[in-house]
Motif scaffolding. Structure first.
Motif, PDB file in Angstrom:
ATOM      1  N   ASN A 169      -1.670 -35.363 -20.584  1.00  0.00           N
ATOM      2  CA  ASN A 169      -0.663 -35.729 -21.562  1.00  0.00           C
ATOM      3  C   ASN A 169      -1.250 -36.817 -22.444  1.00  0.00           C
ATOM      4  OD1 ASN A 169       1.823 -37.126 -22.736  1.00  0.00           O
ATOM      5  ND2 ASN A 169       2.775 -35.445 -21.619  1.00  0.00           N
ATOM      6  N   GLU A 170      -0.999 -36.745 -23.732  1.00  0.00           N
ATOM      7  CA  GLU A 170      -1.565 -37.726 -24.643  1.00  0.00           C
ATOM      8  C   GLU A 170      -0.939 -39.100 -24.486  1.00  0.00           C
ATOM      9  OE1 GLU A 170      -0.833 -36.562 -28.653  1.00  0.00           O
ATOM     10  OE2 GLU A 170       1.330 -36.270 -28.335  1.00  0.00           O
ATOM     11  N   HIS A 171       0.208 -39.168 -23.809  1.00  0.00           N
ATOM     12  CA  HIS A 171       0.894 -40.444 -23.638  1.00  0.00           C
ATOM     13  C   HIS A 171       0.500 -41.111 -22.329  1.00  0.00           C
ATOM     14  CE1 HIS A 171       3.517 -38.277 -26.525  1.00  0.00           C
ATOM     15  NE2 HIS A 171       3.586 -39.477 -27.072  1.00  0.00           N
ATOM     16  N   ARG A 172       0.499 -42.420 -22.359  1.00  0.00           N
ATOM     17  CA  ARG A 172       0.102 -43.188 -21.174  1.00  0.00           C
ATOM     18  C   ARG A 172       1.158 -43.154 -20.086  1.00  0.00           C
ATOM     19  NH1 ARG A 172      -2.059 -48.951 -23.224  1.00  0.00           N
ATOM     20  NH2 ARG A 172      -0.692 -48.626 -25.009  1.00  0.00           N
ATOM     21  N   LEU A 173       2.443 -43.122 -20.467  1.00  0.00           N
ATOM     22  CA  LEU A 173       3.520 -43.101 -19.490  1.00  0.00           C
ATOM     23  C   LEU A 173       4.571 -42.074 -19.887  1.00  0.00           C
ATOM     24  CD1 LEU A 173       4.180 -46.892 -18.710  1.00  0.00           C
ATOM     25  CD2 LEU A 173       3.014 -45.221 -17.278  1.00  0.00           C
ATOM     26  N   ILE A 174       5.158 -41.446 -18.875  1.00  0.00           N
ATOM     27  CA  ILE A 174       6.245 -40.494 -19.076  1.00  0.00           C
ATOM     28  C   ILE A 174       7.432 -40.971 -18.250  1.00  0.00           C
ATOM     29  CG2 ILE A 174       7.000 -38.106 -18.761  1.00  0.00           C
ATOM     30  CD1 ILE A 174       4.049 -37.311 -18.867  1.00  0.00           C
ATOM     31  N   GLU A 175       8.605 -40.974 -18.847  1.00  0.00           N
ATOM     32  CA  GLU A 175       9.841 -41.283 -18.128  1.00  0.00           C
ATOM     33  C   GLU A 175      10.571 -39.971 -17.866  1.00  0.00           C
ATOM     34  OE1 GLU A 175      14.089 -43.688 -18.725  1.00  0.00           O
ATOM     35  OE2 GLU A 175      12.442 -43.970 -20.173  1.00  0.00           O
ATOM     36  N   PHE A 176      10.951 -39.740 -16.600  1.00  0.00           N
ATOM     37  CA  PHE A 176      11.598 -38.481 -16.260  1.00  0.00           C
ATOM     38  C   PHE A 176      12.623 -38.685 -15.160  1.00  0.00           C
ATOM     39  CE2 PHE A 176       7.849 -38.976 -13.681  1.00  0.00           C
ATOM     40  CZ  PHE A 176       8.188 -38.513 -12.429  1.00  0.00           C
ATOM     41  N   THR A 177      13.571 -37.767 -15.055  1.00  0.00           N
ATOM     42  CA  THR A 177      14.595 -37.829 -14.024  1.00  0.00           C
ATOM     43  C   THR A 177      14.098 -37.151 -12.759  1.00  0.00           C
ATOM     44  OG1 THR A 177      15.635 -35.718 -14.558  1.00  0.00           O
ATOM     45  CG2 THR A 177      16.334 -37.645 -15.845  1.00  0.00           C
ATOM     46  N   LYS A 178      14.841 -37.336 -11.675  1.00  0.00           N
ATOM     47  CA  LYS A 178      14.489 -36.687 -10.410  1.00  0.00           C
ATOM     48  C   LYS A 178      14.544 -35.171 -10.527  1.00  0.00           C
ATOM     49  CE  LYS A 178      17.503 -36.587  -7.098  1.00  0.00           C
ATOM     50  NZ  LYS A 178      18.446 -36.950  -6.023  1.00  0.00           N
ATOM     51  N   ASP A 179      15.297 -34.653 -11.506  1.00  0.00           N
ATOM     52  CA  ASP A 179      15.386 -33.216 -11.716  1.00  0.00           C
ATOM     53  C   ASP A 179      14.308 -32.689 -12.643  1.00  0.00           C
ATOM     54  OD1 ASP A 179      17.738 -33.031 -10.137  1.00  0.00           O
ATOM     55  OD2 ASP A 179      18.929 -33.756 -11.826  1.00  0.00           O
ATOM     56  N   GLY A 180      13.410 -33.567 -13.084  1.00  0.00           N
ATOM     57  CA  GLY A 180      12.297 -33.128 -13.907  1.00  0.00           C
ATOM     58  C   GLY A 180      12.548 -33.158 -15.398  1.00  0.00           C
TER      59      GLY A 180
END
Length: 358
Positions: A169-180
Motif C-alpha cells: 500500500n502506498e500509505h504508511r498507515l491504514i485505519e480499519f474496523t474489525k470487520d475489515g
C-alpha cells in the motif's frame, strides 16, 4: 545464466538523500547530543519461559509471548504477576481449532480489566482471553477479513478499530474496523530519489520494523529494523514526526528477480539490526537499539544494550546503557521500572530501575 538482477547500493551515494534540515516534523540526532546514563538490572527467572519472543504489560501483569519455534504442546503466553513476582497463568493452546491459535504476535488490553486480546498473524485471528480463569483456551475469537490479509503490523485504536501497516500500500498507515472496512489512510512512503523504481512493497521492506501504539494517548510509533529511523504518528493531530539518526544512511540492499517481479532484498551479512523494540508510556517513547548484526548475535548472544528515550513529539532526551542484552521492552509506570527479555542461554526478565527523565 544468472537469473538475478542485482543492484548493490553504496552508502556514499545514499547519504546525499539526507541533506535535510530539521523541522517541526523531521528531526536528526547524534548520540553525542544525548545525556548518557548507565542502568543496571536484576534478573527474574521462570522455568516456564522457554523461548520468548515478545513482552507486554497491562497494569501489574507481564505477558511473555513464546516464539513459534517452541513445542506446540507448551502455552503460547505466560502471565507474570509483578507485585509478587510469581508465575500467574499459562494461556493459549496452539492449534487450528476454535479458540486455539497458531501463534501469538500482538497482545493488548481487552474489553474489560479481566481480559486481554491476542493477535495471531499466521491464522489472521484475534482472540480474547480471560485473564483470571484457569483455562488456556480463549473465550472469544474473530478472523481478520481477507481484505486485510496484507496488513501485517497491527496496533489497536479502539475496541472496534485498528491502525496497521500493509505490505502493498502506498500509505504508511491504514485505519480499519474489525470487520475489515477501511476508514482512512495516513501518509505515504517516502520515495528514495536515486531509486525511483522502488514500489510500495520495496519501501515496506526497506522500512519494516516494530509498530506499536498507546491507544489511551493515541500515540503510535514505527521503529525500523534495518535503518536508524523512528516514525511517530499522533492520531489526534494526524501528523507524522520522523526522527533519523544516529546513522543517516540506508541499508545495503539488492533487487532480486526479473523485470516487474524484481523485489528488494536486504542481505543480513552486509547489514546490522537497528531498532529491536519500542514501548510508549504516558509521556515518553522508549526505543531499544541494537546496532548488532545477525552473525555477531549468534556468536555472542548480545542483541541490544541501549535505549533511546524520546518525547511524544520526537524530542531526544537521553540514552540508557544497559548492563545486559535484551530483546523486548515494556515500562511499569507505577513502579518506574523497565522490563526486558534477556538474550542469554536461560532467558528471563531483566528488571531495570529507571532514572529521573527530564
Amino acid at each position: 545464466m544468472n537469473i538475478y538482477r542485482i543492484y548493490t547500493i553504496a552508502f556514499i551515494l545514499i547519504l546525499s538523500c539526507y541533506e535535510k534540515e530539521e523541522s517541526q516534523n523531521y528531526k536528526i540526532f547524534k548520540e553525542t547530543d544525548l545525556k548518557s546514563i548507565n542502568i543496571s538490572s536484576t534478573k527474574r527467572d521462570f522455568d516456564e519461559i522457554l523461548n520468548p519472543s515478545k513482552i507486554e504489560i497491562i497494569e501489574n501483569y507481564i505477558f511473555i509471548l513464546e516464539s513459534n519455534r517452541g513445542s506446540s504442546d507448551k502455552p503460547a503466553i505466560h502471565v507474570i504477576d509483578t507485585k509478587s513476582w510469581s508465575y500467574y497463568r499459562a494461556k493459549g493452546i496452539r492449534g487450528t481449532g476454535p479458540l486455539e491459535l497458531a501463534g501469538a504476535q500482538v497482545l493488548f488490553e481487552g474489553r474489560s480489566s479481566n481480559s486481554f486480546w491476542v493477535y495471531s498473524s499466521q491464522d489472521k485471528k484475534f482472540l480474547e482471553f480471560n485473564l483470571h480463569d484457569s483455562s488456556r483456551l480463549a473465550n472469544y475469537e474473530y478472523k481478520q477479513p481477507s481484505s486485510m490479509f496484507k496488513v501485517v503490523r497491527i496496533a489497536p485504536l479502539s475496541d472496534t478499530s485498528y491502525l496497521g501497516i500493509s505490505v502493498e500500500n502506498e500509505h504508511r498507515l491504514i485505519e480499519f474496523t474489525k470487520d475489515g472496512e477501511e476508514l482512512n489512510n495516513y501518509g505515504e512512503w517516502e520515495k528514495v530519489s536515486q531509486h525511483p523504481y522502488l514500489d510500495s512493497f520495496d519501501l515496506f521492506r526497506l522500512n519494516d520494523g516494530w509498530f506499536k501504539g498507546n491507544s489511551r494517548y493515541k500515540i503510535y510509533a514505527h521503529a525500523c529494523i534495518f535503518r536508524d529511523r523512528l516514525e511517530i504518528f499522533d492520531y489526534q493531530t494526524k501528523e507524522f514526526i520522523t526522527v533519523d539518526g544516529p546513522d543517516l544512511g540506508l541499508p545495503t540492499f539488492k533487487m532480486m528477480g526479473k523485470g516487474n517481479s524484481a523485489s528488494l532484498y536486504i542481505p543480513l551479512e552486509e547489514n546490522k539490526y537497528r531498532y529491536r523494540d519500542l514501548t510508549i508510556t504516558s509521556n515518553y517513547i522508549f526505543a531499544l537499539y541494537g546496532g548488532i548484526g545477525e552473525f555477531e548475535f549468534r556468536e555472542t548472544s548480545v542483541l541490544a544494550t541501549k535505549i533511546y528515550v524520546f518525547t511524544h513529539n520526537g524530542k531526544r532526551l537521553m540514552q540508557l546503557n544497559l548492563d545486559r542484552s535484551i530483546e523486548g521492552i515494556v515500562v511499569n509506570e507505577e513502579t518506574n521500572q523497565l522490563y526486558g527479555l534477556t538474550t542469554d542461554e536461560n532467558p528471563g526478565i531483566a528488571v531495570f530501575n529507571l532514572p529521573l527523565i527530564e
